[in-house]
Scaffold this motif. Structure first.
Motif, mmCIF file in Angstrom:
data_model
loop_
_atom_site.group_PDB
_atom_site.id
_atom_site.type_symbol
_atom_site.label_atom_id
_atom_site.label_comp_id
_atom_site.label_asym_id
_atom_site.label_seq_id
_atom_site.Cartn_x
_atom_site.Cartn_y
_atom_site.Cartn_z
ATOM 1 N N GLU A 9 -5.112 2.247 -5.099
ATOM 2 C CA GLU A 9 -5.533 1.333 -4.040
ATOM 3 C C GLU A 9 -6.995 0.929 -4.221
ATOM 4 O O GLU A 9 -7.353 -0.236 -4.052
ATOM 5 N N TYR A 21 -2.420 -2.802 -9.095
ATOM 6 C CA TYR A 21 -1.735 -1.589 -8.654
ATOM 7 C C TYR A 21 -0.829 -1.054 -9.764
ATOM 8 O O TYR A 21 -0.787 0.145 -10.044
ATOM 9 N N LYS A 49 0.834 -1.204 0.000
ATOM 10 C CA LYS A 49 0.000 0.000 0.000
ATOM 11 C C LYS A 49 0.867 1.253 0.000
ATOM 12 O O LYS A 49 0.501 2.277 -0.596
#
Length: 258
Positions: free
Chosen positions: A199, A175, A141
């Motif tokens: 995300e 991603y 992330k």
């Protein structure tokens, strides 16, 4: 919790497996490198230590994701309602409705790593090592550079197994494709903002995968059994209509215009 027993029955798993075959991997009618019969066999006799998807299938979802972002942004929209109109025009033959898009947008704010990891925690018995998977998802992330993301992916391949690896690779691959698109589409946008859009796409793709794959019927049951937020049923409907690549593309577009 009888509903868990019902949803785990073979016929229900086969039904969800059929959804996967017809919704996840045929956005452009291209079956190259996609062994659909192999996927069906794996879902019927699933072992969480064995991967459900291949690398080529995950890459195909990433490519479909990028292609659908291009389609949805082709008219250079500046407002979300314009995106909605374009979506309906593009996918009218898929049975998509204005209501299903509205429902999807309503819950798009919840497409976060936190939400995905909460699903994994609730259904940890369906994963090989849920704690390690959650750790790896949290790590990527914070990675905004695709070269660093690829390095992380290469290192993680040897640490995760089975459906854990499928989940991680699906998120990290989307991603990459989403990050490439948004960095080109909005080069002046802060990296942190682009990361939040990326995300949304990655998490949406993972939830779509969970809800459509028979290997994850327990996770599907979490939403049904608890009443929850309606996120899982809504994503299931939209992903069924648009396929994972297209439905996840809508997530970052919502984040960008909302």
């Amino acid at each position: 919790m009888n509903i868990f027993k019902t949803i785990r029955k073979t016929y229900f798993g086969t039904f969800l497996a059929s959804l996967v075959l017809f919704t996840s991997f045929s956005q452009f009618g291209n079956s190259q490198n996609l062994n659909q019969q192999g996927i069906l066999k794996k879902t019927k006799k699933h072992d969480k230590k064995i991967r459900l998807l291949t690398d080529s299938e995950i890459t195909q979802i990433g490519k479909e994701h990028a292609a659908n972002l291009e389609l949805l942004m082709s008219k250079n929209p500046t407002k979300l309602n314009v995106v909605k109109t374009t979506t309906l025009e593009l996918y009218k033959d898929n049975g998509l409705t204005s209501k299903s898009i509205d429902n999807y947008f309503e819950i798009s704010d919840q497409f976060s790593t936190k939400y995905l990891t909460s699903l994994i925690k609730q259904a940890q018995s369906d994963f090989v090592d849920s704690d390690l998977l959650i750790q790896k998802l949290r790590e990527i992330k914070t990675i905004t550079d695709n070269n660093q993301l690829m390095k992380h992916q290469n290192l993680t391949r040897n640490k995760l197994k089975g459906v854990d690896l499928d989940t991680y690779l699906l998120v990290s691959t989307v991603y990459q494709f989403s990050g490439d698109f948004w960095s080109t589409q909005n080069p002046d946008m802060p990296v942190e903002t682009q990361a939040s859009w990326r995300e949304a796409d990655g998490i949406s793709a993972a939830i779509g995968f969970f809800t459509l794959a028979a290997a994850f019927t327990a996770i599907y049951a979490v939403g049904v059994a608890t009443g929850g937020t309606g996120v899982i049923p809504t994503v299931t409907i939209v992903a069924s209509l648009l396929r994972i690549g297209a439905s996840s593309a809508l997530a970052s577009i919502y984040a960008a215009f909302s």
